[in-house]
Design a protein around this motif. Structure first.
Motif, mmCIF file in Angstrom:
data_model
loop_
_atom_site.group_PDB
_atom_site.id
_atom_site.type_symbol
_atom_site.label_atom_id
_atom_site.label_comp_id
_atom_site.label_asym_id
_atom_site.label_seq_id
_atom_site.Cartn_x
_atom_site.Cartn_y
_atom_site.Cartn_z
ATOM 1 N N THR A 119 5.584 8.199 -0.738
ATOM 2 C CA THR A 119 5.319 9.488 -1.377
ATOM 3 C C THR A 119 5.106 9.370 -2.894
ATOM 4 O O THR A 119 5.836 9.966 -3.697
ATOM 5 N N PRO A 120 4.057 8.630 -3.290
ATOM 6 C CA PRO A 120 3.780 8.477 -4.724
ATOM 7 C C PRO A 120 3.360 9.775 -5.397
ATOM 8 O O PRO A 120 3.531 9.931 -6.606
ATOM 9 N N GLY A 121 2.814 10.723 -4.612
ATOM 10 C CA GLY A 121 2.264 11.943 -5.206
ATOM 11 C C GLY A 121 3.291 12.804 -5.916
ATOM 12 O O GLY A 121 2.927 13.654 -6.732
ATOM 13 N N GLN A 122 4.585 12.614 -5.623
ATOM 14 C CA GLN A 122 5.601 13.370 -6.366
ATOM 15 C C GLN A 122 5.670 12.915 -7.822
ATOM 16 O O GLN A 122 6.167 13.636 -8.685
ATOM 17 N N GLY A 123 5.206 11.690 -8.088
ATOM 18 C CA GLY A 123 5.165 11.198 -9.473
ATOM 19 C C GLY A 123 6.529 10.908 -10.069
ATOM 20 O O GLY A 123 6.675 10.850 -11.295
ATOM 21 N N ILE A 124 7.544 10.709 -9.230
ATOM 22 C CA ILE A 124 8.884 10.434 -9.771
ATOM 23 C C ILE A 124 8.962 8.998 -10.275
ATOM 24 O O ILE A 124 9.493 8.732 -11.355
ATOM 25 N N PHE A 125 8.428 8.086 -9.473
ATOM 26 C CA PHE A 125 8.413 6.657 -9.840
ATOM 27 C C PHE A 125 6.943 6.259 -9.940
ATOM 28 O O PHE A 125 6.346 5.804 -8.975
ATOM 29 N N PRO A 126 6.326 6.440 -11.116
ATOM 30 C CA PRO A 126 4.863 6.373 -11.182
ATOM 31 C C PRO A 126 4.291 4.954 -11.257
ATOM 32 O O PRO A 126 3.144 4.796 -11.629
ATOM 33 N N TRP A 127 5.071 3.926 -10.916
ATOM 34 C CA TRP A 127 4.493 2.581 -10.993
ATOM 35 C C TRP A 127 4.209 2.038 -9.607
ATOM 36 O O TRP A 127 4.626 2.604 -8.625
ATOM 37 N N LEU A 186 5.219 16.557 -15.072
ATOM 38 C CA LEU A 186 6.510 15.973 -15.433
ATOM 39 C C LEU A 186 6.347 14.488 -15.696
ATOM 40 O O LEU A 186 5.556 13.820 -15.027
ATOM 41 N N ASP A 187 7.109 13.961 -16.653
ATOM 42 C CA ASP A 187 7.140 12.510 -16.820
ATOM 43 C C ASP A 187 8.483 11.974 -16.309
ATOM 44 O O ASP A 187 9.335 12.743 -15.840
ATOM 45 N N PHE A 188 8.649 10.664 -16.414
ATOM 46 C CA PHE A 188 9.845 10.026 -15.852
ATOM 47 C C PHE A 188 11.126 10.628 -16.448
ATOM 48 O O PHE A 188 12.105 10.899 -15.743
ATOM 49 N N ILE A 237 0.873 -1.182 0.000
ATOM 50 C CA ILE A 237 0.000 0.000 0.000
ATOM 51 C C ILE A 237 0.908 1.230 0.000
ATOM 52 O O ILE A 237 1.853 1.317 0.779
ATOM 53 N N LYS A 238 0.632 2.177 -0.883
ATOM 54 C CA LYS A 238 1.454 3.402 -0.953
ATOM 55 C C LYS A 238 1.196 4.281 0.274
ATOM 56 O O LYS A 238 0.070 4.314 0.787
#
Ligand code: FAD
Length: 489
Positions: free
Chosen positions: A481-489, A451-453, A96-97
């Motif tokens: 911290t998924p909300g930063q979207g750095i590692f979106p998987w 931003l994308d990867f 769970i994130k």
């Protein structure tokens, strides 16, 4: 000395909390005693509360941007560090994130950085104790807000060296992003003025780290955008300050002259604080203003003529006033109160901040402002001020490759709640960002740019392999911290 904040910020829904007892992986849901599921796994005992009420989850799906909304499965309001340890261990076990969030008035992020879709948001305001104020430092929970600490330290003649313009931000939140202010030219970022951190790792362990102990973790977490651990407590530096602030403003004809004077002042250290602001006008021009402050003792005010000597502002535009130091630090409070009444506080805020190389800054800022009408900034303002690269030691806060960087912030307040308007401004931020990259600038990792990867790899540049390696060491399951979207998987 132990000082407990009176604030507890849970049960936003106002409804009585229904105790959550278990998690069902098949249903991907937290269960109360009235629910049933064959695969229910009991959750650990908590000192605080786990909230699953729709209103609490909706509150955690919002931030100051009001642009992105990702609903978590639950919100943990911890009453102890152990609560965070147990919850993180549990979430890691069940993939769970986990998103730490400063929930007071919602997070001050603007693009969902602290949200956790279908995950667990940890409301860091549950940890809000000031544990100790020592001569040179203070030990505080991560959910303490900077103004709460200041209210305790200023009567003792002490302050953190650097404060953000808005001081109703959580200490853990700004240490995770950097924390820049008008004292940065002299002292670096807030993340450069932290002496020790207590961190709950992605394994749920509690580590204490500093520049001399577990330095790899310390240097990953400060400015690490929540990717490597959850800051639960910090020892932050304090310096001696004087009780009064002599506050100067003056108008400049152009950005190049403003920057040249700011750099000279930065090198000389004449003031305790130097910023620059651009106020949008009805004709879409900007009034460029320097803002400088000197702290002083009662009865010993600085000599105004000496303080402003040699500066190249437009003659006759200079002004000065004196304020108690706390009032200066809390100068945004009246604006916050006013815009809460007018409703503008609750509109989308698609703001964006960049670090420009000094050699390119004046031209870039002038040309960007020339195509940025007043309506695209709204309440604003625009921020412009330099700081030396040498003061920034947090390794994961990328800066331009020059000795002096310039903060350039477009603090946009959308003119309406229309999502299309906010989306248009976020798209404009992207255009500006691409220009920033072309001149060797970097983004300050707050605010609203999609931003994308690949963008993140470019953002960290030469530091990317190290950033990735640290992620694999400290959070290999990519839970935090998924909300930063750095590692979106
Ligand atoms: C009006 C206003 C003025 C501002 N002025 C300034 C300024 O002058 N200078 C400046 O630098 N910034 C400024 N900011 C931006 C601010 O620094 C960011 O919004 C930042 O995100 C801190 O806000 P927060 O405490 O609400 O943290 P959040 O937005 O909740 O969190 C920020 C990020 O850090 C993570 N995080 C939060 N807590 C922790 C923790 N304990 N451990 C690990 N990760 C964590 C979150 O998941 C998120 O990714 C301003 C914002 C507003 C709204």
């Amino acid at each position: 000395m132990t000082i407990r904040s009176t604030r507890r910020a849970f049960l936003r829904s106002g409804a009585a909390a229904v105790p959550v007892l278990a998690f069902s992986p098949s249903a991907n849901a937290w269960l109360s005693c009235s629910d049933a599921a064959a695969d229910a796994i009991a959750i650990p005992d908590l000192d605080g509360e786990l909230l699953t009420d729709p209103a609490d989850r909706a509150a955690a799906a919002d931030d100051w941007g009001h642009i992105v909304s990702e609903t978590p499965l639950a919100v943990l309001v911890p009453a102890s560090i152990d609560d965070i340890r147990k919850a993180v261990k549990f979430c890691r076990q069940h993939c769970i994130k986990v998103g730490p969030m400063s929930m007071v008035g919602n997070s001050h992020s603007t693009q969902g950085q602290s949200q956790a879709r279908c995950g667990l948001v940890i409301d860091m305001s549950g940890l809000s104790e000031i544990h100790a104020i020592n001569p040179g430092d203070a030990v505080v929970d991560a959910g303490v807000r900077w103004f709460e600490l200041l209210q305790q330290t200023l009567p003792l003649g002490k302050s953190p060296p650097v404060l953000t313009d808005h001081i109703d931000l959580s200490i853990g939140g700004t240490l995770s992003v950097g924390g820049i202010g008008g004292q940065t030219p002299q002292h670096g970022l807030q993340a450069d003025n932290v002496l020790e951190l207590w961190v709950v790792t992605a394994d749920g362990d509690l580590e204490v780290c500093s520049p001399t102990s577990k330095a790899t973790l310390f240097n990953s977490v400060r400015g690490g955008l929540g990717q490597f651990g959850i800051i639960v407590k910090a020892r932050v530096k304090l310096i001696a300050v004087k009780p009064l602030a002599r506050h100067y403003t003056a108008v400049y004809a152009d950005v190049a002259t403003l920057l040249a004077d700011q750099v000279a002042l930065m090198n000389e250290g004449r003031f305790d604080y130097v910023e620059g602001l651009g106020f949008p006008q009805p004709d879409d021009s900007y009034v460029l203003t320097i803002e400088c402050v000197k702290y002083f003792d009662e009865g010993a005010p600085p000599d105004d003529a000496a303080m402003l000597a040699g500066l190249n502002f437009i003659p006759g535009t200079e002004a000065a006033d004196t304020q108690p130091l706390y009032d200066f630090f809390d100068r945004l409070a009246p604006i916050v109160a006013f815009t809460k009444i007018t409703g503008e506080w609750y509109l989308p805020h698609p703001l964006t901040d960049f670090f420009l190389p000094l050699s390119e800054a004046a031209d870039f800022i002038e040309s960007t402002l020339a195509v940025t009408p007043a309506i695209d900034i709204g309440y604003g303002p625009v921020l412009i001020y330099p700081f030396p690269r040498s003061k920034v030691t947090a390794p994961f806060i990328p800066l331009p490759n020059e000795p002096v960087s310039v903060l350039f912030s477009l603090l946009r307040w959308a003119p309406s709640a229309d999502p299309a308007v906010a989306a248009d401004l976020v798209a404009k931020n992207r255009e500006v960002y691409e220009g920033v990259r072309e001149v060797g600038g970097k983004r300050y990792s707050i605010g609203s740019v999609e931003l994308d990867f690949g963008d993140w790899i470019l953002h960290y540049g030469a530091r990317w392999p190290q950033f990735l390696a640290r992620k694999l060491i400290f959070d290999p399951k990519n839970t935090l911290t998924p909300g930063q979207g750095i590692f979106p998987w």
